[in-house]
Design a protein around this motif. Structure first.
Motif, mmCIF file in Angstrom:
data_model
loop_
_atom_site.group_PDB
_atom_site.id
_atom_site.type_symbol
_atom_site.label_atom_id
_atom_site.label_comp_id
_atom_site.label_asym_id
_atom_site.label_seq_id
_atom_site.Cartn_x
_atom_site.Cartn_y
_atom_site.Cartn_z
ATOM 1 N N ALA A 46 17.562 -5.508 -9.100
ATOM 2 C CA ALA A 46 18.255 -5.916 -7.882
ATOM 3 C C ALA A 46 17.220 -5.930 -6.763
ATOM 4 C CB ALA A 46 19.395 -4.961 -7.552
ATOM 5 N N ILE A 47 17.422 -6.805 -5.794
ATOM 6 C CA ILE A 47 16.430 -6.982 -4.729
ATOM 7 C C ILE A 47 17.123 -7.007 -3.366
ATOM 8 C CG2 ILE A 47 14.636 -8.493 -3.789
ATOM 9 C CD1 ILE A 47 14.328 -9.666 -6.636
ATOM 10 N N ARG A 114 31.386 -4.390 -8.551
ATOM 11 C CA ARG A 114 31.633 -4.568 -9.984
ATOM 12 C C ARG A 114 30.994 -5.857 -10.505
ATOM 13 N NH1 ARG A 114 35.644 -1.474 -12.524
ATOM 14 N NH2 ARG A 114 36.646 0.048 -11.146
ATOM 15 N N LYS A 115 31.041 -6.887 -9.664
ATOM 16 C CA LYS A 115 30.445 -8.158 -10.069
ATOM 17 C C LYS A 115 28.924 -8.033 -10.140
ATOM 18 C CE LYS A 115 31.701 -12.964 -9.409
ATOM 19 N NZ LYS A 115 32.428 -13.931 -8.559
ATOM 20 N N ALA A 116 28.354 -7.319 -9.177
ATOM 21 C CA ALA A 116 26.905 -7.106 -9.178
ATOM 22 C C ALA A 116 26.475 -6.353 -10.442
ATOM 23 C CB ALA A 116 26.488 -6.326 -7.931
ATOM 24 N N ALA A 142 20.211 -0.991 3.982
ATOM 25 C CA ALA A 142 20.908 -1.828 3.009
ATOM 26 C C ALA A 142 20.373 -1.589 1.600
ATOM 27 C CB ALA A 142 20.767 -3.307 3.385
ATOM 28 N N ALA A 143 19.053 -1.454 1.489
ATOM 29 C CA ALA A 143 18.428 -1.248 0.179
ATOM 30 C C ALA A 143 18.893 0.059 -0.445
ATOM 31 C CB ALA A 143 16.910 -1.257 0.322
ATOM 32 N N ILE A 148 22.279 2.925 -4.360
ATOM 33 C CA ILE A 148 23.234 3.980 -4.722
ATOM 34 C C ILE A 148 24.474 3.362 -5.382
ATOM 35 C CG2 ILE A 148 24.775 5.761 -3.781
ATOM 36 C CD1 ILE A 148 22.618 6.057 -1.511
ATOM 37 N N GLU A 149 24.945 2.265 -4.809
ATOM 38 C CA GLU A 149 26.159 1.630 -5.330
ATOM 39 C C GLU A 149 25.985 1.108 -6.754
ATOM 40 O OE1 GLU A 149 28.658 -0.164 -1.631
ATOM 41 O OE2 GLU A 149 26.649 -1.006 -1.878
ATOM 42 N N ILE A 150 24.806 0.573 -7.060
ATOM 43 C CA ILE A 150 24.592 0.033 -8.413
ATOM 44 C C ILE A 150 23.999 1.083 -9.359
ATOM 45 C CG2 ILE A 150 24.316 -2.331 -7.553
ATOM 46 C CD1 ILE A 150 21.243 -1.951 -8.137
ATOM 47 N N GLU A 151 23.848 2.320 -8.851
ATOM 48 C CA GLU A 151 23.315 3.429 -9.651
ATOM 49 C C GLU A 151 21.912 3.119 -10.189
ATOM 50 O OE1 GLU A 151 26.326 4.242 -12.564
ATOM 51 O OE2 GLU A 151 27.837 4.722 -11.058
ATOM 52 N N ALA A 152 21.058 2.629 -9.285
ATOM 53 C CA ALA A 152 19.668 2.352 -9.655
ATOM 54 C C ALA A 152 18.929 3.656 -9.940
ATOM 55 C CB ALA A 152 18.970 1.590 -8.526
#
Length: 235
Positions: A46-47, A114-116, A142-143, A148-152
């Motif tokens: 993700a970027i 969820r879509k991401a 934002a990064a 955090i949201e995508i559990e990177a």
């Protein structure tokens, strides 16, 4: 690979290459190839990209412009950069989706977590544009938020210097580089890694940050492979 899912943070200025402003297609193509080198290994990418090569809300505000208006212009600049990067990635054969925090449905999907996640699981690179969707927050914030949201597993902050130094290495030849450093030491020493809001959010969520030189070919693959490139900010 040491990291399976990463959030790559790029500055808008990085896209200028050797130009004074705007977007350098050669730099975009170089970044696309570096990103392909890790997606080919199965790494989910993700970027988040800044907009400073086009417009900075803070700079606009300092010249008398309304800060909220300026920040909205900055958000749109990140979407422009996201479109350019998406095009370069797709030219390199990488399926890519651009999601925006502000509604601009003709050119980007709305940000839906969820879509991401689904895109990432399918091997698509996801570019998050539009910052957080709110004024007064930087693309650093934002990064971290999106990571955090995508559990990177990690935030990789690609810059033009090869890590974190005790002083500015571009101005001080005696600057000392840290191979790794704790969040507490960064704050105590007053080092500039990200803005304080973003940095604290990363610390609270135990999300490590690696600062490295994105402009050196092959560095991204080395970082993701676990090589000691750049500076790691750890708990």
């Amino acid at each position: 690979m040491k990291y399976n899912r990463i959030l790559l943070k790029l500055s808008g200025e990085a896209l200028m290459g050797k130009r004074q402003y705007g977007i350098d297609p050669e730099r975009l193509a170089e970044y696309a190839q570096d990103i392909k080198s890790i997606t080919d290994k199965g790494v989910q990418v993700a970027i988040v990209i800044g907009g400073g090569n086009i417009f900075r809300g803070v700079a606009g505000a300092s010249n008398g412009m309304d800060r909220v208006q300026g920040d909205h212009m900055g958000m749109l600049a990140t979407v422009i950069n996201g479109l350019a990067l998406q095009s370069a990635l797709e030219d390199a054969g990488i399926p890519t989706r651009l999601q925006s925090a502000i509604k601009i449905n003709e050119v980007a999907e709305p940000f839906i977590r969820r879509k991401a996640l689904r895109h990432l699981e399918k091997g698509r690179v996801v570019i998050f544009g539009g910052g957080t969707g709110n004024p007064y927050f930087t693309t650093d914030s934002a990064a971290v938020l999106r990571a955090i949201e995508i559990e990177a597993d990690v935030i990789l902050k690609g810059t033009r210097v090869d890590g974190i130094y005790n002083t500015d290495p571009e101005k001080d030849n005696s600057a000392i580089k840290f191979d790794d450093i704790t969040f507490e030491d960064v704050l105590r020493k007053g080092l500039k890694v990200m803005d304080t809001t973003a940095f604290t959010l990363s610390q609270e969520n135990k999300l490590p940050i690696i600062v490295f030189d994105m402009n050196k070919k092959g560095n991204l693959l080395k970082v993701v492979s676990g090589e000691n490139i750049g500076t790691k900010v750890k708990l």
